[in-house]
Design a protein around this motif. Sequence first.
Motif, PDB file in Angstrom:
ATOM      1  N   GLU A   5       0.817  -1.209   0.000  1.00 32.68           N
ATOM      2  CA  GLU A   5       0.000   0.000   0.000  1.00 32.68           C
ATOM      3  C   GLU A   5       0.855   1.265   0.000  1.00 32.68           C
ATOM      4  O   GLU A   5       0.338   2.352  -0.156  1.00 32.68           O
ATOM      5  N   THR A  31      -4.440   2.399  -2.193  1.00 32.86           N
ATOM      6  CA  THR A  31      -5.891   2.260  -2.249  1.00 32.86           C
ATOM      7  C   THR A  31      -6.569   3.621  -2.341  1.00 32.86           C
ATOM      8  O   THR A  31      -7.544   3.787  -3.066  1.00 32.86           O
ATOM      9  N   ARG A 104      -8.466  -4.827  -8.508  1.00 27.92           N
ATOM     10  CA  ARG A 104      -7.417  -3.834  -8.790  1.00 27.92           C
ATOM     11  C   ARG A 104      -6.331  -4.432  -9.591  1.00 27.92           C
ATOM     12  O   ARG A 104      -5.385  -4.021  -9.993  1.00 27.92           O
TER      13      ARG A 104
END
Length: 104
Positions: A5, A31, A104
């Motif tokens: 992330e 994200t 994703r």
Amino acid sequence: MLEKEGFEYRGYVDIFDAGPTIEVQTKKIRTIRKSYNYTVNVVSESQIEKSSQQYMMANQKLVDFRAAYGQAHIVDNVLDLSETTANGLKVENGDILRALPTGR
């Protein structure tokens, strides 16, 4: 998971549990960068099943914050979701919802 992330270990240790700490600027969290705000449109369950995909979604509230995975359909910056999902997220028609496809 957190490193994917965008979080980084910078050599610091938490003074309470002696574990490593990691940090990231909010705008660099993957994200958050890849998600968008959409206007909510509540539709019937049957409309969602026909042409939807799974999203990670979150309302924009501080006091009643809710997040969930659920089926939705997006066209022209409008996110169609079922009444059940809308109720769970505490949103209604016209509210803004942040969403990211889970593929994703």
